[in-house]
Design an enzyme around this catalytic site. Sequence first.
Site, short mmCIF file in Angstrom:
data_model
loop_
_atom_site.label_atom_id
_atom_site.label_comp_id
_atom_site.label_asym_id
_atom_site.label_seq_id
_atom_site.Cartn_x
_atom_site.Cartn_y
_atom_site.Cartn_z
N GLU A 142 11.79 2.07 14.47
CA GLU A 142 10.96 3.18 13.96
C GLU A 142 9.67 3.25 14.77
O GLU A 142 9.43 2.42 15.65
CB GLU A 142 10.67 2.99 12.47
CG GLU A 142 9.98 1.68 12.16
CD GLU A 142 9.90 1.37 10.67
OE1 GLU A 142 9.92 2.31 9.84
OE2 GLU A 142 9.79 0.17 10.33
N TYR A 194 0.83 -1.20 0.00
CA TYR A 194 0.00 0.00 0.00
C TYR A 194 0.86 1.25 0.00
O TYR A 194 2.07 1.19 0.23
CB TYR A 194 -0.96 0.00 1.19
CG TYR A 194 -0.33 0.33 2.54
CD1 TYR A 194 0.51 -0.56 3.18
CD2 TYR A 194 -0.58 1.56 3.15
CE1 TYR A 194 1.08 -0.24 4.41
CE2 TYR A 194 -0.03 1.88 4.38
CZ TYR A 194 0.81 0.98 5.00
OH TYR A 194 1.38 1.30 6.20
N LYS A 222 6.47 -2.14 1.90
CA LYS A 222 5.31 -1.53 2.57
C LYS A 222 4.09 -2.43 2.42
O LYS A 222 3.21 -2.19 1.60
CB LYS A 222 5.06 -0.13 1.99
CG LYS A 222 4.19 0.74 2.89
CD LYS A 222 4.27 2.18 2.46
CE LYS A 222 3.20 3.05 3.09
NZ LYS A 222 3.31 3.20 4.53
N LEU A 229 11.06 0.99 7.27
CA LEU A 229 10.49 1.46 6.02
C LEU A 229 11.30 2.67 5.54
O LEU A 229 11.66 3.53 6.35
CB LEU A 229 9.03 1.86 6.20
CG LEU A 229 8.35 2.22 4.88
CD1 LEU A 229 8.06 0.98 4.06
CD2 LEU A 229 7.08 2.99 5.10
N1 PLP Z 1 7.71 3.59 9.09
C1 PLP Z 1 6.57 2.89 9.08
C2 PLP Z 1 6.51 1.58 9.77
C3 PLP Z 1 5.44 3.40 8.41
O1 PLP Z 1 4.29 2.69 8.40
C4 PLP Z 1 5.52 4.66 7.79
C5 PLP Z 1 4.36 5.23 7.08
O2 PLP Z 1 3.32 4.64 6.98
C6 PLP Z 1 6.74 5.37 7.84
C7 PLP Z 1 7.82 4.79 8.49
C8 PLP Z 1 6.88 6.72 7.19
O3 PLP Z 1 6.97 6.61 5.80
P1 PLP Z 1 6.45 7.78 4.85
O4 PLP Z 1 7.23 9.00 5.22
O5 PLP Z 1 6.78 7.29 3.50
O6 PLP Z 1 4.99 7.92 5.11
#
Ligand code: PLP
Length: 286
Positions: free
Chosen positions: A182, A33, A150, A206
Site C-alpha cells: 500500500e 488512531y 491502525k 490497512l
Molecule cells: N493504508 C495506510 C497505511 C494508511 O495509513 C491509510 C490511512 O491513513 C490508508 C491505507 C487508507 O485508509 P482510510 O481510507 O481508512 O483512510
Amino acid sequence: MSRTVYVNGDYLPEEDAKISIFDRGFLMADAVYEVTSVLGGKLIDFEGHAVRLKRSLDELDMAEPCTKEALLEIHRKLVELNEIDEGLVYLQVTRGSDGDRDFAFPSEDTPPSIVLFTQNKPGLANSPAAKKGAKIISIEDIRWGRRDIKTVQLLYPSMGKMMAKKVGCDDAWMVEDGYVTEGTSNNAYFVKDGVIVTRPLSTEILHGITRKAVLRIAEEAQLKIEERLFTIEEAQSADEAFTTSASAFVMPVVEIDGVTLGEGVPGPIAKRLREIYLDESQKAAI
Ligand code: PLP
C-alpha cells in the site's frame, strides 16, 4: 488562533492540553488512531471509522475509552468549537499509564487516554494536488506484520514520505516480496483495460474506509475489480493509477518510479471515482 482540543474528558485550549510522560502512547507507540474528514462542517463516514477503531482496540486488548455515541458527540463539538468547514478530526486512544515505564501492560483497570483535535484544511475537497496527480516512488515495506491495526507506529511511513519528497515526488508505495502492499498513508490501485486492480485485504495492509466505499462505487458503476497481488512493473504499464484515503479521498497517480502513466495526467476512472465518492460521502455525512 488556538484550537480547542479534547483530552480525557476535557475541552481545553491546545496550550493547556497535557498527557503524562509515562503514557504508553508516548513511550511504546501503544496507541491506535483514526482520521475523519470534515466537509461542509459534517463528518465523512464516521460509522466506518468508529467500527475500525473498535476493531483496532479489540485486536490489542485495549479498553474502549467511551461509547460510539459519546465519540460522535466529541467529534461534533470540536468541529463546532473550532469552526471547521473543511478539515480533519484526529483521534488517538492509548493504553494510558500507571505512572512508570514497563514492557508489561499496566493492570486492566488503567484507564485509556483519549485525545482528539481538529485540523483546518480549507479547499480539502477541491485540492490542486488531485488535479495534477501524484508522483510515486517505490520503497521496500519493512513495517511490522499487523498493518490491519491502525496503530501510531508511523515512523517508517513518515520516512517513506520523506524519501519521496527528497527526489521531487509526492509519496511512496511499499513493496514486500515483490508485490505492492500500500502507500505510506493510503491504499494503492491501478487500472488496465478498464479493470481496477488492488491488493486483497489481509494483515499486510490497512483495511481502508475509503477503499471499501470506492470499491462499492466502482461495482455500482459496473467497473470490473480484481483484488489480487500486483507488482510495480504492472502498475507502471497501466492506463492509470490512484490511491484512496480518508483525508485525500481518491488521488490520481501519474508517475511511478520515473515512468509516466498514460498521458501523465489524472485518468478518467480515478477522476470519476473521486467525483462520485465526494458527492455520495457528502450527502451521507453527519
Ligand atoms: N493504508 C495506510 C497505511 C494508511 O495509513 C491509510 C490511512 O491513513 C490508508 C491505507 C487508507 O485508509 P482510510 O481510507 O481508512 O483512510
